[in-house]
Write an enzyme that holds these catalytic residues in place. Sequence first.
Site, PDB file in Angstrom:
ATOM      1  N   ASN A 237       0.965  -1.144  -0.050  1.00 12.60           N
ATOM      2  CA  ASN A 237      -0.118  -0.079  -0.265  1.00 12.60           C
ATOM      3  C   ASN A 237       0.682   1.325  -0.052  1.00 12.60           C
ATOM      4  O   ASN A 237       0.603   1.954   0.950  1.00 12.60           O
ATOM      5  CB  ASN A 237      -0.940  -0.065   1.102  1.00 12.60           C
ATOM      6  N   HIS A 238       1.701   1.279  -1.107  1.00  9.85           N
ATOM      7  CA  HIS A 238       2.580   2.238  -1.016  1.00  9.85           C
ATOM      8  C   HIS A 238       3.214   2.464  -2.484  1.00  9.85           C
ATOM      9  O   HIS A 238       2.951   1.221  -3.220  1.00  9.85           O
ATOM     10  CB  HIS A 238       3.827   2.425  -0.010  1.00  9.85           C
ATOM     11  N   ALA A 239       3.905   3.276  -2.931  1.00  2.00           N
ATOM     12  CA  ALA A 239       4.675   3.309  -3.938  1.00  2.00           C
ATOM     13  C   ALA A 239       6.260   3.508  -3.476  1.00  2.00           C
ATOM     14  O   ALA A 239       6.579   4.305  -2.958  1.00  2.00           O
ATOM     15  CB  ALA A 239       4.399   4.312  -5.045  1.00  2.00           C
TER      16      ALA A 239
END
Lengths: 133, 133
Positions: free
Chosen positions: B48-50
């Site tokens: 849930n991130h880049a």
Amino acid sequence: MIGKLIEFPHVSEDDGGLTYMEGKKEIPFEIKRCFYIYNVPENERRANHASVTTDFVLIAMNGSVCVELNTGKEKTIYTLTNRNCGLYVPKNTWMVTRDFTPDAVLLVLASTDYKSGKYMDDYQEFLKQGGSR
Amino acid sequence: MIGKLIEFPHVSEDDGGLTYMEGKKEIPFEIKRCFYIYNVPENERRANHASVTTDFVLIAMNGSVCVELNTGKEKTIYTLTNRNCGLYVPKNTWMVTRDFTPDAVLLVLASTDYKSGKYMDDYQEFLKQGGSR
């Protein structure tokens, strides 16, 4: 004692476990290559050779595997059951992997690419050359 | 289509299966770091991130995992179930991993060490910055 167990940093929290490692840090070399071995029938042996060129780290990602290391003069047997631990196997070590559980997945990190790797698979020749130096 | 599936060379014989890959070859970058994720409860989401800096290859070494990739404009969902296939995730891709089976072990190969890695974990900020370029 041949080879060396490395405990990797890991965190276990409510949302799962995480284990990590870096080349030239927890892993004592740059990771040039990975491979993994699985679906090995009971009573089957794998490896049964020495790499002349390549250092390895072996990790039982799932299940358990027995690893026998041999310098020609001394033998050490490990049972890998914990994915937070890797077994460092330096070059010129005779290695046999066996007793794979049916669910075992053995990850191997290697210090050379495949083309640069050179194996010795005649044990008598390995002994004749003096085993590990 | 975001990300790219890579089929790794593999051999399956009577004495077991072997799958292999090299940095700058099957893996499109040098492998600086490895980590793996496991024991993730059902209904839990990870990542849930880049990553702003780091390319990844994700491999379901055991069990299966769903991976959602998102550029801010387009979404692609993969279900990784086969350890002979890796999912290449380029930097600046929003990634969610979910639906881990109880036996899932997700191996991630990364193009940078941890210290050089930079993550963006605010999705609105990711969109504001234009998502993937």
